[in-house]
Design a protein around this motif. Structure first.
Motif, PDB file in Angstrom:
ATOM      1  N   UNK A  97     -30.201  -5.519  44.284  1.00  0.00           N
ATOM      2  CA  UNK A  97     -31.010  -5.324  45.591  1.00  0.00           C
ATOM      3  C   UNK A  97     -30.367  -5.782  47.015  1.00  0.00           C
ATOM      4  N   UNK A  98     -30.314  -5.170  47.892  1.00  0.00           N
ATOM      5  CA  UNK A  98     -29.803  -5.689  49.083  1.00  0.00           C
ATOM      6  C   UNK A  98     -31.209  -5.747  50.092  1.00  0.00           C
ATOM      7  N   UNK A  99     -31.344  -7.058  50.796  1.00  0.00           N
ATOM      8  CA  UNK A  99     -32.546  -7.419  51.585  1.00  0.00           C
ATOM      9  C   UNK A  99     -33.705  -6.761  50.914  1.00  0.00           C
ATOM     10  N   UNK A 100     -33.909  -7.046  49.758  1.00  0.00           N
ATOM     11  CA  UNK A 100     -34.927  -6.793  48.876  1.00  0.00           C
ATOM     12  C   UNK A 100     -35.234  -5.342  48.546  1.00  0.00           C
ATOM     13  N   UNK A 101     -34.430  -4.499  49.019  1.00  0.00           N
ATOM     14  CA  UNK A 101     -34.372  -3.049  48.488  1.00  0.00           C
ATOM     15  C   UNK A 101     -33.807  -2.591  47.411  1.00  0.00           C
ATOM     16  N   UNK A 102     -34.257  -1.918  46.569  1.00  0.00           N
ATOM     17  CA  UNK A 102     -33.749  -1.739  45.335  1.00  0.00           C
ATOM     18  C   UNK A 102     -32.425  -0.716  45.659  1.00  0.00           C
ATOM     19  N   UNK A 103     -31.429  -1.124  44.871  1.00  0.00           N
ATOM     20  CA  UNK A 103     -30.240  -0.128  44.946  1.00  0.00           C
ATOM     21  C   UNK A 103     -29.605   0.047  43.563  1.00  0.00           C
ATOM     22  N   UNK A 104     -30.053  -0.552  42.566  1.00  0.00           N
ATOM     23  CA  UNK A 104     -29.561  -0.194  41.281  1.00  0.00           C
ATOM     24  C   UNK A 104     -29.912  -1.196  40.402  1.00  0.00           C
TER      25      UNK A 104
END
Length: 403
Positions: free
Chosen positions: A66-73
């Motif tokens: 994640x990046x800044x709590x956003x799921x990216x993989x």
């Protein structure tokens, strides 16, 4: 207007382009049955090695990226199927008997010519529609075959072995974006006589490091290892690989890597893919996403006037050119739409940090000084609300944004 989602891939008709990628979802017979009943056109079974006794799992196998709590993989350190070749053969027979029109694709891995050809013949005898070869694996030296075969010569040799054994049954070779030259390897696949490629495999990665324990993720009793990255983070890389292969090699392409929505699906098709292999999105949202994928793609095709996937596949490739071919001398400037802007200031920071100081604050809103703006687009790329467009200078109210 009705549209036809069926597609011909490697000479075999698929009822739609949506295929389950090799994963835990395709290593379970009951899940495969559910998937076929819910509308998936086919599945690539989880990769099976010739000698399944070498499989020794560790847990946990999957971690979130994640990046800044956003799921990216997701990153996984899973290995090949723990099932025996005999069990996978039986699953192929059951699936083909119950769903004769679904596409069943065993994924195989071996180390010698005899083993590659033996696996191929056994699965074809069981009813496999296509054979996919997993030549590269991101986990550990005992699994990483790329040092031996990922370069074009080795790939061509393995592909020719498998195609020799498969005869009329299509053979697909899975490619890695970590290959030193994925186009050279795809050309080697073409020379081998194989029918298609799957692009791309997961990418060797590290999720991160725990700053308290200092141990990288995942923590396996105080140790960690490299894993395979999947999910949205891979999409730009997978799109690039799909397009490059489609432009330079005459092979059918099964795209894989970051496909989550019908919009993603349309993009891969437009760049030359014929089928779409999906894994991470299924783990996140369930097998039922197939309905959203099909309905969304159908609605978009109706809107654009496409009657079949033949009209869609590769449609965007002519717009991709070398950098030197891009038109020069077209001046644009940024324009901030105040009705959308939330005055967060991200554009101001970006322009001051990497642009040309063209954004100033006026009455509490950011505003572009057109004389200083060169149209680099950094501010637009940073804006999370899409409040910034690029236009021709002096035509803010008269022209459409340039995208």
């Amino acid at each position: 207007m009705t549209v036809d989602l069926s597609v011909d891939f490697c000479g075999i008709k698929h009822e739609n382009p949506f295929i389950l990628a090799p994963s835990p979802s395709t290593d379970n017979l009951e899940l495969l049955i559910q998937a076929f009943e819910s509308g998936w056109a086919g599945a690539v079974l989880k990769t099976v090695a010739f000698n399944s006794r070498i499989v020794s799992r560790v847990f946990p196998m999957v971690t979130r990226v994640e990046q800044e709590a956003a799921f990216i993989g997701l990153q996984n350190i899973d290995l090949v199927s723990e099932h025996s070749v005999e069990t996978i053969e039986q699953n192929v027979r059951i699936l083909k008997e119950r769903f004769p029109n679904k596409i069943v694709i065993p994924s195989i891995m071996a180390f010698t010519k005899d083993d590659w050809q033996t696996l191929t013949k056994r699965f074809i005898a069981a009813g496999a529609d296509i054979i996919e070869c997993s030549i590269w694996h991101p986990h550990g030296t005992e699994w990483t075959l790329c040092t031996k075969v990922e370069e074009p010569v080795g790939t061509e040799q393995i592909a020719s072995w498998v195609k020799e054994a498969a005869e009329d049954v299509p053979v697909v070779i899975k490619l890695s974006a970590l290959d030193s030259d994925i186009i050279a390897t795809a050309e080697a696949v073409e020379r081998s006589g194989a029918d298609g490629v799957s692009a791309i495999n997961t990418i060797k990665s590290i999720t991160g490091v725990n700053l308290d324990t200092l141990i990288p993720y995942p923590n396996i009793a105080g140790l960690s290892t490299y894993g395979g990255l999947s999910g949205p983070a891979l999409k730009p890389i997978a799109l690039r690989c799909t397009a490059e292969i489609a432009q330079k090699v005459d092979l059918d392409i099964a795209a894989s890597g970051g496909i989550t929505t019908w919009q993603d699906s349309a993009e891969f098709l437009l760049l030359g893919a014929s089928t779409l292999q999906i894994c991470t999105a299924v783990l996140r949202f369930g097998l039922g996403i197939i309905e959203d994928l099909k309905q969304g793609l159908e609605s978009w095709m109706v809107e654009k006037g496409f009657q079949s996937l033949t009209d869609v596949i590769g449609k965007s490739l002519p717009y991709l050119v070398e950098h030197s071919w891009l038109p020069r001398g077209i001046q644009v400037v940024a324009h901030i739409q105040k009705e959308i802007c939330d005055t967060c200031g991200a554009c101001y920071t970006a322009c001051r940090s990497g642009g040309h100081n063209a954004i100033i604050w006026t009455n509490g809103f950011p505003e572009v000084e057109a004389d200083n703006c060169i149209g680099c687009g950094i501010c637009r790329a940073i804006c999370a609300l899409n409040a910034i467009i690029l236009i021709r200078p002096g035509r803010e109210l008269k022209c459409s944004p340039l995208v």
